[in-house]
Write a protein that holds these residues in place. Structure first.
Motif, PDB file in Angstrom:
ATOM      1  N   LEU A 137      39.221  43.938  36.626  1.00  0.00           N
ATOM      2  CA  LEU A 137      38.427  44.936  37.347  1.00  0.00           C
ATOM      3  C   LEU A 137      37.397  45.622  36.471  1.00  0.00           C
ATOM      4  O   LEU A 137      36.582  46.392  36.988  1.00  0.00           O
ATOM      5  N   ASP A 138      37.421  45.384  35.175  1.00  0.00           N
ATOM      6  CA  ASP A 138      36.522  46.090  34.262  1.00  0.00           C
ATOM      7  C   ASP A 138      35.526  45.170  33.577  1.00  0.00           C
ATOM      8  O   ASP A 138      34.927  45.553  32.567  1.00  0.00           O
ATOM      9  N   ALA A 139      35.339  43.960  34.114  1.00  0.00           N
ATOM     10  CA  ALA A 139      34.378  43.040  33.507  1.00  0.00           C
ATOM     11  C   ALA A 139      32.970  43.400  33.965  1.00  0.00           C
ATOM     12  O   ALA A 139      32.682  43.344  35.166  1.00  0.00           O
ATOM     13  N   PRO A 140      32.061  43.783  33.064  1.00  0.00           N
ATOM     14  CA  PRO A 140      30.694  44.131  33.464  1.00  0.00           C
ATOM     15  C   PRO A 140      29.989  42.942  34.123  1.00  0.00           C
ATOM     16  O   PRO A 140      30.197  41.785  33.742  1.00  0.00           O
ATOM     17  N   GLY A 141      29.168  43.256  35.122  1.00  0.00           N
ATOM     18  CA  GLY A 141      28.369  42.210  35.752  1.00  0.00           C
ATOM     19  C   GLY A 141      29.136  41.296  36.676  1.00  0.00           C
ATOM     20  O   GLY A 141      28.648  40.213  37.023  1.00  0.00           O
ATOM     21  N   VAL A 149      32.948  37.007  41.154  1.00  0.00           N
ATOM     22  CA  VAL A 149      31.707  36.238  41.016  1.00  0.00           C
ATOM     23  C   VAL A 149      30.719  37.088  40.222  1.00  0.00           C
ATOM     24  O   VAL A 149      30.858  38.314  40.146  1.00  0.00           O
ATOM     25  N   PRO A 150      29.705  36.481  39.629  1.00  0.00           N
ATOM     26  CA  PRO A 150      28.685  37.280  38.934  1.00  0.00           C
ATOM     27  C   PRO A 150      27.842  38.085  39.923  1.00  0.00           C
ATOM     28  O   PRO A 150      27.644  37.666  41.070  1.00  0.00           O
ATOM     29  N   VAL A 151      27.364  39.236  39.468  1.00  0.00           N
ATOM     30  CA  VAL A 151      26.493  40.058  40.319  1.00  0.00           C
ATOM     31  C   VAL A 151      25.225  39.295  40.685  1.00  0.00           C
ATOM     32  O   VAL A 151      24.736  39.377  41.815  1.00  0.00           O
ATOM     33  N   THR A 152      24.682  38.540  39.747  1.00  0.00           N
ATOM     34  CA  THR A 152      23.480  37.756  40.012  1.00  0.00           C
ATOM     35  C   THR A 152      23.874  36.421  40.635  1.00  0.00           C
ATOM     36  O   THR A 152      24.707  35.695  40.091  1.00  0.00           O
ATOM     37  N   GLY A 153      23.321  36.130  41.799  1.00  0.00           N
ATOM     38  CA  GLY A 153      23.603  34.869  42.472  1.00  0.00           C
ATOM     39  C   GLY A 153      25.013  34.715  42.978  1.00  0.00           C
ATOM     40  O   GLY A 153      25.623  33.641  42.815  1.00  0.00           O
ATOM     41  N   PRO A 154      25.596  35.731  43.639  1.00  0.00           N
ATOM     42  CA  PRO A 154      26.993  35.617  44.082  1.00  0.00           C
ATOM     43  C   PRO A 154      27.199  34.609  45.207  1.00  0.00           C
ATOM     44  O   PRO A 154      28.297  34.070  45.354  1.00  0.00           O
ATOM     45  N   PRO A 197      33.573  46.446  45.993  1.00  0.00           N
ATOM     46  CA  PRO A 197      33.295  47.739  45.355  1.00  0.00           C
ATOM     47  C   PRO A 197      32.140  47.595  44.382  1.00  0.00           C
ATOM     48  O   PRO A 197      31.791  46.499  43.968  1.00  0.00           O
ATOM     49  N   ARG A 198      31.562  48.738  44.026  1.00  0.00           N
ATOM     50  CA  ARG A 198      30.493  48.735  43.017  1.00  0.00           C
ATOM     51  C   ARG A 198      31.019  48.117  41.721  1.00  0.00           C
ATOM     52  O   ARG A 198      32.099  48.487  41.260  1.00  0.00           O
ATOM     53  N   PRO A 199      30.299  47.190  41.136  1.00  0.00           N
ATOM     54  CA  PRO A 199      30.819  46.515  39.942  1.00  0.00           C
ATOM     55  C   PRO A 199      30.909  47.429  38.735  1.00  0.00           C
ATOM     56  O   PRO A 199      30.242  48.463  38.667  1.00  0.00           O
ATOM     57  N   ALA A 200      31.751  47.054  37.778  1.00  0.00           N
ATOM     58  CA  ALA A 200      31.876  47.817  36.541  1.00  0.00           C
ATOM     59  C   ALA A 200      30.518  47.880  35.847  1.00  0.00           C
ATOM     60  O   ALA A 200      29.829  46.885  35.724  1.00  0.00           O
ATOM     61  N   GLY A 201      30.117  49.086  35.449  1.00  0.00           N
ATOM     62  CA  GLY A 201      28.813  49.251  34.814  1.00  0.00           C
ATOM     63  C   GLY A 201      27.683  49.410  35.794  1.00  0.00           C
ATOM     64  O   GLY A 201      26.527  49.599  35.407  1.00  0.00           O
ATOM     65  N   GLY A 202      27.979  49.333  37.126  1.00  0.00           N
ATOM     66  CA  GLY A 202      26.933  49.463  38.130  1.00  0.00           C
ATOM     67  C   GLY A 202      26.047  48.229  38.189  1.00  0.00           C
ATOM     68  O   GLY A 202      26.323  47.207  37.602  1.00  0.00           O
TER      69      GLY A 202
END
Length: 347
Positions: free
Chosen positions: A54-58, A77-82, A340-345
């Motif tokens: 739950l704490d992996a950035p991005g 999944v990654p924030v970019t290209g989910p 939820p909002r990802p870790a680090g926003g």
């Protein structure tokens, strides 16, 4: 005709074989149906088993709703290209899920003495269960405060949806710092129209937390009307702020609430809005379909929510829309609940 002992034995044997055959057929048919239901959708998301935290950035962590053996699993999944990313799948399954600051709340189905039951699991950043609490009904909403110190959940004690004519909810708030549990928000003092208010039909649902670990917002329902309420855990009080507000979600900057507003019309039951908490001005968002979800904020400008998938039964897709009423809805990914909002926003 009189049955001899031998004939009785033959009839009994034939009956046993017939019942065994019917039993085997029933088991095989059920297995075939389960296998068919668990088949991944052609063209659906790809998966790889791995470690989800739950704490992996991005990274976005959410509940997978695609048919198959990983249905309801928490995936990353990654924030970019989910949309096209391979989903890293955990072994944790949830009916409702939310997380913040490395703390997760997972509402699960289970069995107790052979009967269906539900529980709330408090998860650490590695998805390990820290505490478990029995639930009084069917999971509906779940939230964690920005600090990760507070968790809330709502269940249906009666009914199965907010569109039902008759339903009853129970909402609990847990402080993980000392494991203090408020089992039912109906214990709190209610202030409505500036006066103390009591009524046996009061229900609460859809808690969302401010950053101070005391203030929260929720929906209050009474006398066929819903209200946005602001609550204080310390004072054990909730105060009504605005009418016709359901399933609020507080923005990261704490100034606005995204919510679903009940509207009249042939094409929608609820319309997503954003309420400015300083002016109480409400802005309808560009999403015109009916959204029965507690929205999430992916950043200060973007609201995410789940909608039933078109032409695919029993699954949801996640969409986003600008929070200022401009633009148009955009598909974030298929076969998954709003994350939820990802870790680090997000940027």
């Amino acid at each position: 005709m009189t049955l001899t002992p031998l004939r009785r034995l033959l009839v009994l044997a034939a009956g046993v074989l017939l019942l065994a055959g019917l039993g085997a057929w029933s088991v095989l048919s059920a297995a075939d149906r389960a296998e068919e239901e668990n088949k991944p959708r052609p063209g659906g998301p790809a998966f790889a088993d791995g470690k989800v935290t739950l704490d992996a950035p991005g990274r976005l962590v959410f509940r997978n709703t695609a048919a198959g053996p990983r249905r309801d699993r928490l995936v990353s999944v990654p924030v970019t290209g989910p949309a096209g990313a391979v989903r890293t799948a955990s072994d944790v399954s949830c009916l409702r899920f939310h997380s913040a600051a490395g703390t997760g709340v997972c509402l699960q189905s289970t069995t107790v003495l052979g009967r269906p039951a539900y529980r709330a699991q408090i998860l650490d950043a590695g998805l390990r269960t820290v505490r478990s609490y029995p639930l009084a009904g069917i999971p509906s909403r779940a939230r964690v405060s920005p600090s990760g110190h507070l968790a809330a959940w709502t269940v249906f004690v009666k009914g199965e949806s907010y569109g039902s004519a008759f339903f009853s909810t129970r909402t609990a708030i847990l402080d993980t710092r000392g494991w203090r549990l408020v089992p039912n928000l109906e214990e709190f003092r209610v202030v409505l129209d500036g006066r103390p208010y009591r009524n046996s039909d009061v229900n609460f649902w859809g808690v969302t937390f401010a950053a101070d670990d005391d203030t929260f917002y929720a929906t209050l329902s009474t006398r066929e009307q819903t209200y946005l309420v602001r609550g204080s855990l310390g004072a054990r009080t909730v105060t009504a702020l605005a009418e016709n507000v359901e399933c609020p979600s507080l923005s990261p900057d704490g100034t606005r609430v995204a919510y679903k507003k009940r509207v009249l019309g042939k094409t929608a039951l609820w319309r997503e809005h954003v309420l400015d908490l300083r002016t109480l001005k409400s802005t309808p968002l560009a999403e015109r379909r009916s959204v029965d979800d507690q929205a999430v904020w992916l950043d200060d400008r973007t609201v995410g929510y789940a909608l039933p998938a078109e032409n695919r039964a029993d699954t949801d897709d996640t969409w986003t829309v600008p929070a200022d009423g401009t633009g148009a809805p955009r598909l974030l990914f298929e076969d998954g609940s709003a994350p939820p909002r990802p870790a680090g926003g997000t940027k």
